[in-house]
Design an enzyme around this catalytic site. Structure first.
Site, PDB file in Angstrom:
ATOM      1  N   HIS A  93     -11.851   6.990 -12.751  1.00  0.00           N
ATOM      2  CA  HIS A  93     -12.095   5.864 -12.137  1.00  0.00           C
ATOM      3  C   HIS A  93     -13.016   5.167 -12.456  1.00  0.00           C
ATOM      4  O   HIS A  93     -14.077   5.145 -12.348  1.00  0.00           O
ATOM      5  CB  HIS A  93     -12.200   5.746 -10.426  1.00  0.00           C
ATOM      6  CG  HIS A  93     -12.217   4.570 -10.071  1.00  0.00           C
ATOM      7  ND1 HIS A  93     -12.153   3.192 -10.169  1.00  0.00           N
ATOM      8  CD2 HIS A  93     -12.795   4.291  -8.488  1.00  0.00           C
ATOM      9  CE1 HIS A  93     -12.399   2.282  -9.338  1.00  0.00           C
ATOM     10  NE2 HIS A  93     -12.017   2.766  -8.545  1.00  0.00           N
ATOM     11  N   LYS A 153      10.976  -0.077  -0.827  1.00  0.00           N
ATOM     12  CA  LYS A 153      12.427   0.125   0.060  1.00  0.00           C
ATOM     13  C   LYS A 153      12.735   1.528  -0.835  1.00  0.00           C
ATOM     14  O   LYS A 153      13.687   1.559  -1.343  1.00  0.00           O
ATOM     15  CB  LYS A 153      13.414  -1.222  -1.082  1.00  0.00           C
ATOM     16  CG  LYS A 153      13.009  -2.489   0.055  1.00  0.00           C
ATOM     17  CD  LYS A 153      13.592  -3.836  -1.018  1.00  0.00           C
ATOM     18  CE  LYS A 153      13.067  -5.069   0.226  1.00  0.00           C
ATOM     19  NZ  LYS A 153      13.485  -5.918  -0.674  1.00  0.00           N
ATOM     20  N   ARG A 176      -3.920   1.285  -9.555  1.00  0.00           N
ATOM     21  CA  ARG A 176      -4.617   2.606  -9.022  1.00  0.00           C
ATOM     22  C   ARG A 176      -2.972   3.490  -8.032  1.00  0.00           C
ATOM     23  O   ARG A 176      -2.058   2.330  -7.334  1.00  0.00           O
ATOM     24  CB  ARG A 176      -4.935   1.698  -7.571  1.00  0.00           C
ATOM     25  CG  ARG A 176      -5.606   2.285  -6.903  1.00  0.00           C
ATOM     26  CD  ARG A 176      -6.676   1.965  -5.694  1.00  0.00           C
ATOM     27  NE  ARG A 176      -8.064   2.402  -6.657  1.00  0.00           N
ATOM     28  CZ  ARG A 176      -9.013   2.469  -5.791  1.00  0.00           C
ATOM     29  NH1 ARG A 176      -9.295   1.445  -4.469  1.00  0.00           N
ATOM     30  NH2 ARG A 176     -10.293   2.436  -6.790  1.00  0.00           N
ATOM     31  N   ARG A 192     -12.488  -4.029  -3.444  1.00  0.00           N
ATOM     32  CA  ARG A 192     -12.942  -4.086  -4.079  1.00  0.00           C
ATOM     33  C   ARG A 192     -12.733  -4.453  -5.601  1.00  0.00           C
ATOM     34  O   ARG A 192     -12.999  -4.497  -6.574  1.00  0.00           O
ATOM     35  CB  ARG A 192     -15.071  -3.125  -4.559  1.00  0.00           C
ATOM     36  CG  ARG A 192     -15.787  -3.719  -3.278  1.00  0.00           C
ATOM     37  CD  ARG A 192     -16.642  -2.021  -2.969  1.00  0.00           C
ATOM     38  NE  ARG A 192     -16.053  -1.260  -2.105  1.00  0.00           N
ATOM     39  CZ  ARG A 192     -15.738  -1.099  -0.838  1.00  0.00           C
ATOM     40  NH1 ARG A 192     -16.802  -2.131  -0.305  1.00  0.00           N
ATOM     41  NH2 ARG A 192     -15.003  -0.904  -0.272  1.00  0.00           N
ATOM     42  N   THR A 193     -12.208  -3.199  -5.890  1.00  0.00           N
ATOM     43  CA  THR A 193     -11.586  -2.477  -7.304  1.00  0.00           C
ATOM     44  C   THR A 193     -10.951  -4.213  -7.582  1.00  0.00           C
ATOM     45  O   THR A 193     -11.050  -4.447  -8.479  1.00  0.00           O
ATOM     46  CB  THR A 193     -11.207  -1.046  -7.253  1.00  0.00           C
ATOM     47  OG1 THR A 193     -11.985  -0.905  -6.888  1.00  0.00           O
ATOM     48  CG2 THR A 193     -10.512  -1.056  -9.053  1.00  0.00           C
TER      49      THR A 193
HETATM   50  N1  ASP Z   1     -13.517   3.331  -3.434  1.00  0.00           N
HETATM   51  C1  ASP Z   1     -13.249   4.492  -3.808  1.00  0.00           C
HETATM   52  C2  ASP Z   1     -12.391   4.993  -4.915  1.00  0.00           C
HETATM   53  O1  ASP Z   1     -11.713   4.402  -5.244  1.00  0.00           O
HETATM   54  C3  ASP Z   1     -14.203   5.469  -3.613  1.00  0.00           C
HETATM   55  C4  ASP Z   1     -13.643   5.956  -2.245  1.00  0.00           C
HETATM   56  O2  ASP Z   1     -12.816   5.256  -1.928  1.00  0.00           O
HETATM   57  O3  ASP Z   1     -14.260   6.511  -1.466  1.00  0.00           O
HETATM   58  O4  ASP Z   1     -12.240   6.040  -5.184  1.00  0.00           O
END
Ligand code: ASP
Length: 328
Positions: free
Chosen positions: A150, A100, A122, A72-73
């Protein structure tokens, strides 16, 4: 008569304000949240048109740097940048030079050499976004650092709640499940407080952090008091190897799984995804009409458009050309 002297510095264009980042919900005021949600709303309206692309960020570059799995993100940041006409590239750690042995600093320096306007990152380690902010000139958006923060998830959750209830002030949210390892919970708790909503943490005592300063309960019946039931999955990838936080997943889902019987009419159910159906959430709950899980995904797109726009469009105040010329 007083001698009024205009210093040359007074007439110069104002200094560039420090670069803006979105690293944590703590970076935001309530006013910022309101502005971002209003911008997201206007982007949502613009997406109702047949042609969905806006020229707003034409010529800007957005790099998405993902060192952890994401559906999603990463997809919503990429689409958000594209909808705003920015040039965008998404780099995932697997398949990149990280495989690497390249360090985060070197990866950031490499990508920084392309002069990106925004880097969305991320990373499994807390503080990784701050490091990238130090070694590049880009604005940084934290798309999840370890169990820490987040912030765009919290914003899209607020946006979704406001869409469902027409307000945020006074809402009561029960966050159920593995709060201990959840950056989503940490960001959401701060965001709810900013907008005047309240929350309670529900789950096994082993998965509810004590020092977080929020009311908590191990009794699943506490859900009944909430307007929003916000479900979290077990974050196994963040649990220490060999640590047992619950006797078994079966027992967990029997005691704390969100089922239809544990909900009351009028409540909505949210989940940041990915879901583990049959563990923290019953499939019938996930697919019911009061589940806002797909709505959260839609909100993610417009809220991330708003965040990119906000970071790039709120530059220094424009200085009239004549003022700059007079002192030249
Ligand atoms: N997608 C969310 C996160 O990246 C929640 C999860 O992974 O459970 O933190």
């Amino acid at each position: 008569m007083a001698d009024i002297r205009v210093m040359r510095e007074d007439l110069l264009p104002p200094k560039q304000p420090p670069r803006r980042h979105l690293l944590s919900v703590a970076d935001l005021t309530r006013h910022d949240v309101e502005r971002l949600l209003a911008t997201a709303r206007s982007f949502e309206r613009s997406l109702e048109r047949e042609v969905k692309k806006l020229p707003t960020l034409r010529g800007r570059t957005v790099v998405n740097l993902f060192f952890e799995s994401s559906t999603r993100t990463s997809s919503s940041f990429e689409l958000a940048a594209k909808r705003l006409s920015a040039d965008t590239m998404t780099i995932k750690s697997s398949g990149s030079s990280v495989d690497k042995g390249e360090s985060l600093k070197d990866t950031a320096l490499t990508l920084g050499a392309y002069d990106p306007d925004v880097i969305v990152i991320r990373h499994p380690h807390i503080g990784a976004p701050q490091l990238v902010a130090r070694v590049t000139e880009a604005r940084i958006v934290n798309a999840g650092d370890g169990k820490h923060q987040h912030p765009t998830q919290a914003l899209l959750d607020l946006y979704t709640m406001r869409g469902a209830f027409g307000r945020l002030e006074g809402l009561h949210v029960a966050i159920v499940g593995d709060v201990l390892h959840s950056r989503v919970a940490r960001s959401l708790i701060q965001a709810l407080e900013l907008v005047g909503a309240s929350c309670v943490l529900v789950g096994p005592p082993t998965l509810i952090p004590r020092a977080i300063g929020v009311e908590s309960s191990s009794d699943i019946e506490t859900l009944a008091e909430a307007d929003v039931v916000y479900v979290l999955r077990m974050q196994k990838e963040r649990m220490l190897e060999g640590a047992n936080f619950v006797p078994s997943l079966r027992e967990y889902s029997e005691r704390w799984g969100v089922t239809r019987e544990r909900l009351r009419p009028g409540q909505v159910v949210m989940h940041p995804g990915p879901m583990n159906r049959g563990v923290e959430i019953d499939p019938a709950v996930a697919d019911a009409a009061n589940a806002l899980i797909q709505q959260q995904v839609r909100s993610g797109l417009v809220v991330r458009m708003a965040v990119l726009y906000d970071l790039l469009a709120h530059g220094p105040a424009p200085v009239p050309a004549e003022a700059a010329l007079e002192v030249a």
